[in-house]
Design an enzyme around this catalytic site. Sequence first.
Site, PDB file in Angstrom:
ATOM      1  N   GLU A 145       0.810  -1.208   0.000  1.00 13.00           N
ATOM      2  CA  GLU A 145       0.000   0.000   0.000  1.00 13.00           C
ATOM      3  C   GLU A 145       0.851   1.269   0.000  1.00 13.00           C
ATOM      4  O   GLU A 145       2.028   1.231   0.348  1.00 13.00           O
ATOM      5  CB  GLU A 145      -0.899  -0.007   1.222  1.00 13.00           C
ATOM      6  N   CYS A 202       7.961  -7.328   6.590  1.00  9.72           N
ATOM      7  CA  CYS A 202       9.199  -6.766   7.141  1.00  9.72           C
ATOM      8  C   CYS A 202       9.795  -7.791   8.091  1.00  9.72           C
ATOM      9  O   CYS A 202       9.074  -8.481   8.806  1.00  9.72           O
ATOM     10  CB  CYS A 202       8.905  -5.470   7.889  1.00  9.72           C
ATOM     11  N   CYS A 248       9.334  -5.411  14.982  1.00  6.28           N
ATOM     12  CA  CYS A 248       8.929  -4.529  16.084  1.00  6.28           C
ATOM     13  C   CYS A 248       7.571  -5.015  16.612  1.00  6.28           C
ATOM     14  O   CYS A 248       6.660  -5.290  15.818  1.00  6.28           O
ATOM     15  CB  CYS A 248       8.824  -3.088  15.607  1.00  6.28           C
ATOM     16  N   CYS A 280       4.142  -3.332  15.548  1.00  8.39           N
ATOM     17  CA  CYS A 280       3.925  -3.031  14.133  1.00  8.39           C
ATOM     18  C   CYS A 280       3.212  -4.171  13.417  1.00  8.39           C
ATOM     19  O   CYS A 280       3.626  -5.327  13.480  1.00  8.39           O
ATOM     20  CB  CYS A 280       5.255  -2.742  13.461  1.00  8.39           C
ATOM     21  N   GLY A 319       7.657  -2.066   5.382  1.00  9.11           N
ATOM     22  CA  GLY A 319       9.026  -2.522   5.146  1.00  9.11           C
ATOM     23  C   GLY A 319      10.114  -1.634   5.699  1.00  9.11           C
ATOM     24  O   GLY A 319       9.868  -0.485   6.089  1.00  9.11           O
ATOM     25  N   GLU A 320      11.312  -2.187   5.751  1.00  8.69           N
ATOM     26  CA  GLU A 320      12.490  -1.458   6.228  1.00  8.69           C
ATOM     27  C   GLU A 320      13.314  -1.050   4.998  1.00  8.69           C
ATOM     28  O   GLU A 320      13.977  -1.890   4.379  1.00  8.69           O
ATOM     29  CB  GLU A 320      13.301  -2.365   7.171  1.00  8.69           C
ATOM     30  N   SER A 332      12.909   6.516   6.229  1.00 10.94           N
ATOM     31  CA  SER A 332      12.759   6.169   7.633  1.00 10.94           C
ATOM     32  C   SER A 332      13.309   4.766   7.889  1.00 10.94           C
ATOM     33  O   SER A 332      12.923   3.803   7.228  1.00 10.94           O
ATOM     34  CB  SER A 332      11.277   6.217   8.012  1.00 10.94           C
ATOM     35  N   SER A 349      13.516   5.499  13.672  1.00  6.49           N
ATOM     36  CA  SER A 349      12.494   5.126  14.646  1.00  6.49           C
ATOM     37  C   SER A 349      13.173   4.776  15.970  1.00  6.49           C
ATOM     38  O   SER A 349      13.755   3.708  16.107  1.00  6.49           O
ATOM     39  CB  SER A 349      11.687   3.933  14.126  1.00  6.49           C
ATOM     40  N   LEU A 350      13.102   5.706  16.894  1.00  7.99           N
ATOM     41  CA  LEU A 350      13.753   5.523  18.193  1.00  7.99           C
ATOM     42  C   LEU A 350      12.813   4.744  19.119  1.00  7.99           C
ATOM     43  O   LEU A 350      13.160   3.715  19.661  1.00  7.99           O
ATOM     44  CB  LEU A 350      14.059   6.905  18.767  1.00  7.99           C
ATOM     45  N   ASN A 351      11.635   5.317  19.311  1.00  8.24           N
ATOM     46  CA  ASN A 351      10.533   4.658  20.033  1.00  8.24           C
ATOM     47  C   ASN A 351      10.749   4.403  21.512  1.00  8.24           C
ATOM     48  O   ASN A 351       9.829   3.950  22.203  1.00  8.24           O
ATOM     49  CB  ASN A 351      10.130   3.342  19.345  1.00  8.24           C
ATOM     50  N   ASN A 365      -1.090   3.619  16.910  1.00  6.61           N
ATOM     51  CA  ASN A 365      -2.301   3.362  16.135  1.00  6.61           C
ATOM     52  C   ASN A 365      -2.787   1.953  16.392  1.00  6.61           C
ATOM     53  O   ASN A 365      -2.202   1.005  15.878  1.00  6.61           O
ATOM     54  CB  ASN A 365      -1.916   3.426  14.659  1.00  6.61           C
TER      55      ASN A 365
END
Length: 355
Positions: A91, A111, A115, A118, A162-163, A194, A219-221, A297
């Site tokens: 998408e 991916c 994570c 995700c 994806g990464e 990203s 992406s630290l998160n 989300n």
Amino acid sequence: MINLKEFNYGELERWVRQQGWKKFRAKQIAKWLYNKKAGSYDEMTDLSKEIRKYLKENTELNALELVTYQQSKEDGSIKFLWKLKDGHTVESVFIPERGHNTLCVSTQVGCAVGCTFCFTTRDGLIRNLTTAEIIDQYIQSQRFVGFEPEKRISNVVYMGMGEPLANYENVKKSVQILTDDRMLGLSNRKITISSSGIIHQIRKMYEDQSFPQVRLAVSLNAADQETRARIMPISETNTLEDLMKTLNSLPIKTGYRIMLEYVLIKDLNDSPEDAHRLARLIGKNKKRYKVNLIPFNPYPGSPFERPDEKRVNQFHKILWQYNIGAFVRWSKGKDISAACGQLRKKEMEFHIKVL
Ligand code: SAH
Ligand code: SF4
């Protein structure tokens, strides 16, 4: 069959010469593919009949087929679901903003990074997208929304499924095509890649002279190693300390601040202490970064929850108190679930029901 959108400009020229055609044919073909965004070879009227016939028989023009789309009533964003030649789906999301439009593109089917928050990674990695499949997301989305000047997609973010840095060569070539003035001609500063923080790939990208320099988001998160490793298994081998050392020393261009993405998850990384910790982690390098806070989300069956607005604002405010540039990205198109991987999931369920 080859797809000409696999080629950067140099490769396209070489291919044209190999066919025994004059070099200027590359310029003509690039004009039809990228400037006009042609949907068929018949449109390419200034190419000779023979060349058109050869292209028709030996190359493929479209790498994707639109399966379905949903448009948000809230903000006008459009989520596209594309089918690849082998039947897999990915998408993209078109995001209209004041004064410009952004497209969020996918780089892989699934991916491998894993994570825990995700949805994209649920079934692991299925495969990398080809350069043409990445570029066609841009071209077909533009064709879909139309060619009026106010519809032009000026910004591209590699934040879909994806990464990107695990599909290095194809992502690199897609960035070359996006930024080459003879091809799509977007401004480098309007493209953002990203990554979940694969250190050696980030270094490689900055050392690679043929990788056009664009913006980097990471992406630290989480602001401590333990929490980060809990939600991002990649942090076990690419530790927060090493990651920050690398980011602090990257030769970034002026005006190209690194974006630190931070998904806010209820009771996991959203406390005031976490905000202070993040500020300390950034420390004296405030000018190098900006922080993008993304309230989690939720999706059906997701193991986490989204913090309430008050909690998000509190976190945001603490960063500002340290003079750290931070903003909250409430996800676009909430009514069409424009977060990673969700439309694809719905569509898959639909197919299963039909079968
Ligand atoms: N693989 C890359 C790019 C795609 S993910 C990366 O991880 O950076 C893009 C962003 O979406 C990442 O910052 C990721 O942390 C975030 N994300 C993933 N799932 C999410 C969810 N359910 N809610 C909010 N953000 C999410
Ligand atoms: Fe992969 Fe990014 Fe999802 Fe992590 S957040 S699993 S790296 S797509």
